[in-house]
Design a protein around this motif. Structure first.
Motif, PDB file in Angstrom:
ATOM      1  N   ASP A 247       0.850  -1.199   0.000  1.00  0.00           N
ATOM      2  CA  ASP A 247       0.000   0.000   0.000  1.00  0.00           C
ATOM      3  C   ASP A 247       0.882   1.243   0.000  1.00  0.00           C
ATOM      4  O   ASP A 247       1.394   1.665   1.038  1.00  0.00           O
ATOM      5  CB  ASP A 247      -0.909  -0.010   1.237  1.00  0.00           C
ATOM      6  N   ILE A 248       1.043   1.848  -1.180  1.00  0.00           N
ATOM      7  CA  ILE A 248       1.920   3.014  -1.303  1.00  0.00           C
ATOM      8  C   ILE A 248       1.356   4.210  -0.538  1.00  0.00           C
ATOM      9  O   ILE A 248       2.105   5.052  -0.036  1.00  0.00           O
ATOM     10  CB  ILE A 248       2.127   3.365  -2.798  1.00  0.00           C
ATOM     11  N   ALA A 253       1.917   7.954   4.059  1.00  0.00           N
ATOM     12  CA  ALA A 253       1.421   8.577   5.295  1.00  0.00           C
ATOM     13  C   ALA A 253       2.392   8.347   6.456  1.00  0.00           C
ATOM     14  O   ALA A 253       2.692   9.271   7.234  1.00  0.00           O
ATOM     15  CB  ALA A 253       0.039   8.019   5.636  1.00  0.00           C
ATOM     16  N   ILE A 254       2.911   7.119   6.565  1.00  0.00           N
ATOM     17  CA  ILE A 254       3.865   6.805   7.643  1.00  0.00           C
ATOM     18  C   ILE A 254       5.160   7.591   7.457  1.00  0.00           C
ATOM     19  O   ILE A 254       5.738   8.112   8.417  1.00  0.00           O
ATOM     20  CB  ILE A 254       4.141   5.281   7.659  1.00  0.00           C
ATOM     21  N   ILE A 278       6.317  16.287   0.593  1.00  0.00           N
ATOM     22  CA  ILE A 278       4.975  15.865   0.164  1.00  0.00           C
ATOM     23  C   ILE A 278       4.801  16.092  -1.332  1.00  0.00           C
ATOM     24  O   ILE A 278       4.249  15.240  -2.051  1.00  0.00           O
ATOM     25  CB  ILE A 278       3.902  16.624   0.972  1.00  0.00           C
ATOM     26  N   GLN A 279       5.276  17.225  -1.816  1.00  0.00           N
ATOM     27  CA  GLN A 279       5.195  17.502  -3.249  1.00  0.00           C
ATOM     28  C   GLN A 279       5.972  16.455  -4.042  1.00  0.00           C
ATOM     29  O   GLN A 279       5.515  15.979  -5.088  1.00  0.00           O
ATOM     30  CB  GLN A 279       5.749  18.899  -3.533  1.00  0.00           C
ATOM     31  N   THR A 316      -6.160   8.831  -2.478  1.00  0.00           N
ATOM     32  CA  THR A 316      -5.318  10.032  -2.520  1.00  0.00           C
ATOM     33  C   THR A 316      -5.915  11.144  -1.671  1.00  0.00           C
ATOM     34  O   THR A 316      -5.206  11.833  -0.926  1.00  0.00           O
ATOM     35  CB  THR A 316      -5.137  10.511  -3.973  1.00  0.00           C
ATOM     36  N   THR A 317      -7.222  11.343  -1.765  1.00  0.00           N
ATOM     37  CA  THR A 317      -7.868  12.389  -0.958  1.00  0.00           C
ATOM     38  C   THR A 317      -7.835  12.022   0.529  1.00  0.00           C
ATOM     39  O   THR A 317      -7.718  12.903   1.381  1.00  0.00           O
ATOM     40  CB  THR A 317      -9.321  12.598  -1.407  1.00  0.00           C
ATOM     41  N   ASN A 318      -7.937  10.732   0.839  1.00  0.00           N
ATOM     42  CA  ASN A 318      -7.813  10.310   2.244  1.00  0.00           C
ATOM     43  C   ASN A 318      -6.414  10.600   2.776  1.00  0.00           C
ATOM     44  O   ASN A 318      -6.243  11.041   3.921  1.00  0.00           O
ATOM     45  CB  ASN A 318      -8.120   8.821   2.379  1.00  0.00           C
TER      46      ASN A 318
END
Length: 710
Positions: A247-248, A253-254, A278-279, A316-318
């Protein structure tokens, strides 16, 4: 051992009655007359007088003691007040000394600050001069081409060297190129070498996990042009080994959560570094992953493409929602939205075209697969002027136009097909809600709704209604199988499902837009069109039911039933025709109740009941009745009335009650005809109706009967 009364007076709570009682018992001769000593009032009086004198002496002694204590208390109070005044004066003096000391300290502090400012004013130019002298010394070394200073040769002093070379680099940029080109080149070369060394040192420290060393090097590099490269190196190394799961999005997120805890201890601008990370994750890792997942099925498998697009966009939105917890600068919402848009813009631009195209093909396939399973070739339902004309004629005349089609009991409505169509549309609405731009959402939702209307309402329900209408036999057909009520039952169920999806999934998407009224109007038109065809089919089905009853009556009812040859040998309670008609009616009533719901059941049953009554009424008018035949007719009508009770419609039951009362005219004695006709149930009927029933009597032509009824 006797107790001293004075002592008891001081040591115990004083109670006068008890005190006197003890005194009396203690005095000789003070007891009662029945005691060991005779009662002596004189002696007791003498004891009381003596005791009173003792009490008075005691009172005077206590009073002197109280006055002495009061004087002592007043003296001590005056001494205490005097001592308090002296303490107040001492405190006031101490407070004045404290104020003087505070003013003196403030004065000294002001002098010290002023002296410090003067020293700083002298020392600052001196420090600048010393620094300038050092820079000139280092600059001369670059001019001579030989770096001798320890700061340049000792690798442990890289921080000091970096500070010097950074300042020399700024100075060199101000020098004319023609005269100082060589030294400028040397300084630039050293600047670049130190920058590379610092970045390498930062990289090594990051691999060793030395946060403090990373912070030192980053602080030095902050003034170098390569600071951004240092950030890039940090971001690159942070991602090494970060994507080990399947799960990418969870990995990303981690990773961001781990870096968020660390970046503030390393860089002076942690929000900028985290935003850049992040970008980088979005524009490189996620974009590449999304492209791999979507491009391979974009042209070959629209269903999988739409599922993947919805899933990837949702995940992606999550992820973006999780990242909103971090400090990314002022407008992190806009920042993250732009990153998501940059990934999906090429897929979202034509999303609705792919969605509607897939939904149409999928819906057509579901319908075709169903008809193929029934070995049915769909008839072409005509459109245009001729079909409209036929429809208007059918509505006005209720005549079947065109040959009747034998559907073999097939309704051509399938709940499985409907559920599949609604499920596909539900998923399309969910994708539309997630993937559409807010300004396009109502318009896109309307397009999906029109496809649902086309395939569910028109291609499936309307086609089934048309086929069902064509399958209704003519009213004079014998042993006709009536399947249209099955169509009605299934159509009602489907309408409920359709309406539920309209309210649950479409309404939230269009509730605040002009498309709401358009959707409601379209839904209203579709329902009205369907209801019109259902009404037509039900009306024709009722006609067929009445036709079937006519055939039963024509085949089973004999003239001799109501005018038997042997009046005294009638063994049946009601005719065979009545039995079969009632059995048929009960079966149809049960079918109507199972096929409809709500007020529709009562409306259709009332219409059938009225027509049923008219049929029986007209049927009875065809025969002549003897006295015994009239009794049998009454029994038949009673059975019909019992059957009418199953309708549970008051009007229908009232009609058969009246018909039963009319049948009494067939058997009543001639002398009682007028009395019966004026009864409660027949009084309001037209006289011609009453006369028509009386004329059915076999003895009507007798002068006596005609005279009584005239």
């Amino acid at each position: 051992m006797t107790t001293n009364p004075m002592f008891s007076l001081q040591s115990e709570p004083f109670v006068a009655d008890e005190y006197i009682e003890r005194l009396v018992w203690r005095t000789p001769g003070g007891g009662s007359r029945g005691g060991p000593e005779a009662f002596d009032p004189k002696r007791l009086l003498e004891e009381f007088v003596n005791h009173i004198q003792e009490l008075q002496i005691m009172d005077e002694r206590i009073q002197r003691k109280v006055e002495k204590l009061e004087q002592q208390c007043q003296k001590e109070a005056k001494e205490f007040a005097k001592k308090v005044q002296e303490l107040q004066k001492s405190n006031q003096v101490a407070f004045q000394h404290f104020q003087e000391l505070d003013e003196h300290i403030s004065y000294v502090a002001t002098k010290v600050c002023h002296l410090g400012d003067q020293l700083e004013g002298v020392n600052t130019p001196r420090q600048r001069a010393v620094e300038a002298q050092k820079l000139m010394k280092y600059f001369n070394e670059f001019l001579d081409g030989e770096l001798k200073s320890d700061v340049f040769t000792n690798s442990e002093k890289i921080k000091e060297a970096a500070d010097i070379i950074q300042k020399l680099h700024l100075i060199a940029q101000e020098l004319p190129f023609d005269r100082f080109s060589e030294v400028k080149s040397k300084i630039a070369s050293k600047y670049h070498d130190l920058e590379c060394q610092l970045i390498q040192e930062f990289t090594s420290a990051q691999r060793r996990g030395e946060i403090s060393r990373m912070r030192e090097v980053a602080a030095v590099l902050l003034h170098f042009k390569g600071y951004s490269h240092c950030v890039d190196v940090y971001i690159k190394q942070c991602q090494e080994g970060a994507y080990l799961r399947n799960d990418i999005f969870e990995d990303a997120a981690i990773l961001c959560q781990r870096v968020n805890k660390q970046v503030g201890d390393i860089f002076s601008n942690p929000e900028t570094v985290l935003a850049k990370l992040i970008q980088n994750v979005f524009e490189i890792k996620l974009q590449s992953f999304v492209k791999d997942q979507l491009e391979e099925c974009r042209k070959s498998d629209a269903e999988q493409y739409l599922k993947n697009l919805y899933d990837l966009y949702t995940r992606t939105t999550n992820l973006s929602s999780k990242l909103m917890e971090f400090n990314l600068g002022t407008d992190k919402q806009t920042f993250l939205s732009k990153l998501i848009k940059s990934i999906f813009i090429s897929y979202l631009e034509n999303y609705i075209e792919v969605e509607t195209g897939y939904l149409k093909s999928r819906s057509a396939m579901i319908l075709q697969r169903y008809y193929d399973s029934k070995n049915h070739q769909k008839r072409s339902i005509g459109t245009g002027g001729i079909q409209d004309l036929k429809e208007r004629i059918r509505q006005r005349t209720n005549l079947p136009l065109g040959p009747s089609i034998d559907t073999h009991g097939e309704t051509f409505l399938s709940q499985e097909v409907v559920v599949n169509l609604l499920q596909e549309t539900k998923q399309a609405f969910e994708r539309c809600h997630r993937l559409s731009d807010p300004s396009d959402l109502p318009r896109n939702a309307f397009r999906i709704f029109t496809i649902l209307v086309e395939f569910l309402c028109i291609e499936h329900i309307d086609y089934a209604l048309e086929t069902g209408l064509a399958g209704i036999p003519s009213s004079d057909s014998r042993n006709a199988n009536l399947y249209f009520l099955d169509v009605v039952q299934q159509a009602n169920t489907i309408f409920h499902l359709f309406d539920k999806q309209f309210n649950d999934h479409l309404m939230p998407l269009i509730s605040s837009s002009p498309k709401l009224s358009e959707c409601l109007q379209k839904k209203k038109e579709i329902i009205e069109q369907m209801e019109m065809k259902l009404d037509t089919g039900i009306d024709r089905t009722l006609n067929c039911m009445i036709g079937q009853m006519k055939h039963i009556l024509a085949a089973e009812q004999k003239k001799t039933d109501f005018k038997p040859e042997d009046e005294n040998n009638v063994l049946i309670q009601y005719t065979n025709a009545c039995v079969k008609v009632c059995a048929y009616v009960r079966k149809q009533v049960e079918k109507i109740k199972n096929s409809m719901d709500g007020k529709n059941v009562d409306t259709v049953l009332m219409e059938l009941g009225v027509r049923f009554h008219r049929l029986i009424y007209e049927h009875l008018q065809q025969y002549s009745y003897s006295c015994m035949g009239g009794m049998l007719a009454i029994c038949d009508v009673a059975e019909y009335r019992k059957c009418a009770k199953d309708f549970k419609i008051p009007l229908v039951l009232q009609l058969f009650d009246t018909l039963h009362a009319l049948c009494n005219l067939l058997v009543v004695a001639p002398d009682n005809l007028k009395q019966v006709c004026s009864g409660e149930q027949l009084a309001n009927l037209d006289k011609n109706i009453l006369h028509s029933f009386v004329q059915l009597r076999a003895d009507y032509r007798s002068a006596r009967l005609a005279r009584h009824f005239s």
